[in-house]
Design an enzyme around this catalytic site. Sequence first.
Site, short mmCIF file in Angstrom:
data_model
loop_
_atom_site.label_atom_id
_atom_site.label_comp_id
_atom_site.label_asym_id
_atom_site.label_seq_id
_atom_site.Cartn_x
_atom_site.Cartn_y
_atom_site.Cartn_z
CG ASP A 70 -1.82 1.16 1.35
OD1 ASP A 70 -1.66 2.14 0.60
OD2 ASP A 70 -2.73 1.11 2.20
CB VAL A 71 1.49 4.00 -2.44
CG1 VAL A 71 1.85 3.12 -3.63
CG2 VAL A 71 0.07 4.55 -2.56
CG ASN B 244 -0.08 5.02 -12.29
OD1 ASN B 244 -0.67 5.81 -13.01
ND2 ASN B 244 -0.58 3.83 -11.97
CE1 TYR C 208 -7.74 11.72 -9.18
CE2 TYR C 208 -8.15 13.58 -10.64
CZ TYR C 208 -7.58 12.34 -10.41
OH TYR C 208 -6.85 11.74 -11.41
CE LYS D 71 -4.09 12.62 -9.61
NZ LYS D 71 -3.01 11.62 -9.64
#
Length: 246
Positions: free
Chosen positions: A56-57, A83, A151, A155
Site C-alpha cells: 500500500d503506497v 502512478n 481529487y 493533483k
Amino acid sequence: MTKPKTILITGAGAGIGRATARTFLHAGWRVALMGRRDAALVETAETDEALILPADVGDPAAVEEAFAKLKSRWGRLDVLFNNAGISLPARPIDEIAVDDWLALSRTNITGMFLCARAAFGLMRLQDPQGGRIINNGSVSAHVPRPGSAPYTMSKHAVTGLTRTLGLDGRAFNIACGQIDIGNALTGMVSTFADGVPQAHGGIAPEPVMDVGHVAKTVLHMAELPLDANIPFVTVMARDMPYLGRG
C-alpha cells in the site's frame, strides 16, 4: 552486455499502471509492480520476469520494504512511475465525508510523497548516481471538474512535488517530470462516454482515448538521457472539454 534499465510502477494492478507496465516489459525493461492486490499484479505481469511488490503506497513501512526488495534484487532503480491514485464520486465539498478525504489524500498525496522519497534516496546513493521520477498528475492539476475538491487538491499537490523534485534532484542527477492525463480509457473513466457532470450544471458524454497513448508517452519520458527532461506533458482525448470554451 548492458543490463536492462529498471522501473518501479505504483498502482500497477489496473488501468494506466497496468498498461504502462506491459509497455515497458515489451520494451525490454526490468519492471517492478507495486499495488495492494497481489493477484492483480501477477495478472499485469503476464510473465515471471517482473518483480511483484504487494504494498500500500500510503503505508510507510510497506513502501520502505518494497524499495528494499527492489534494491536487493536489482541493485538500482532507474525510473519510478509514481502512478497510484484514487478518485471520489462528484459532490459538493460539504457532502464529502472527512474519512473519504483522508483515504484519498493517503494515496494521492502521502503515497506519492513516500514513493518519491524512497526512490530519491535510492537514486541519490546508487552508483552511478541518478535516475528519473515521473509523477502521474492529471488535467485536474490545472482545472477542476465539478464536485472534485479532494481529487483536484491532490493533483495540485503532485505538481508541487514535481517542481520541487525537479529542482532538488539537479544536484544528484535525478530528473523529475509529470504526465497530466485526460480521459484515458480505464476503469476510472469507463462511464465518461455515457455522461459526466459539466461546468454548466448538466450531464454530457465526453470523448476518451486509448490508454496505450499514455504508456507510450511515459516510455518516451523514461528513455530520455538524464541531462534532458520533460517537466510537464499533457496527453488527452483531443475533443474533451478542456481547452477554450468546449
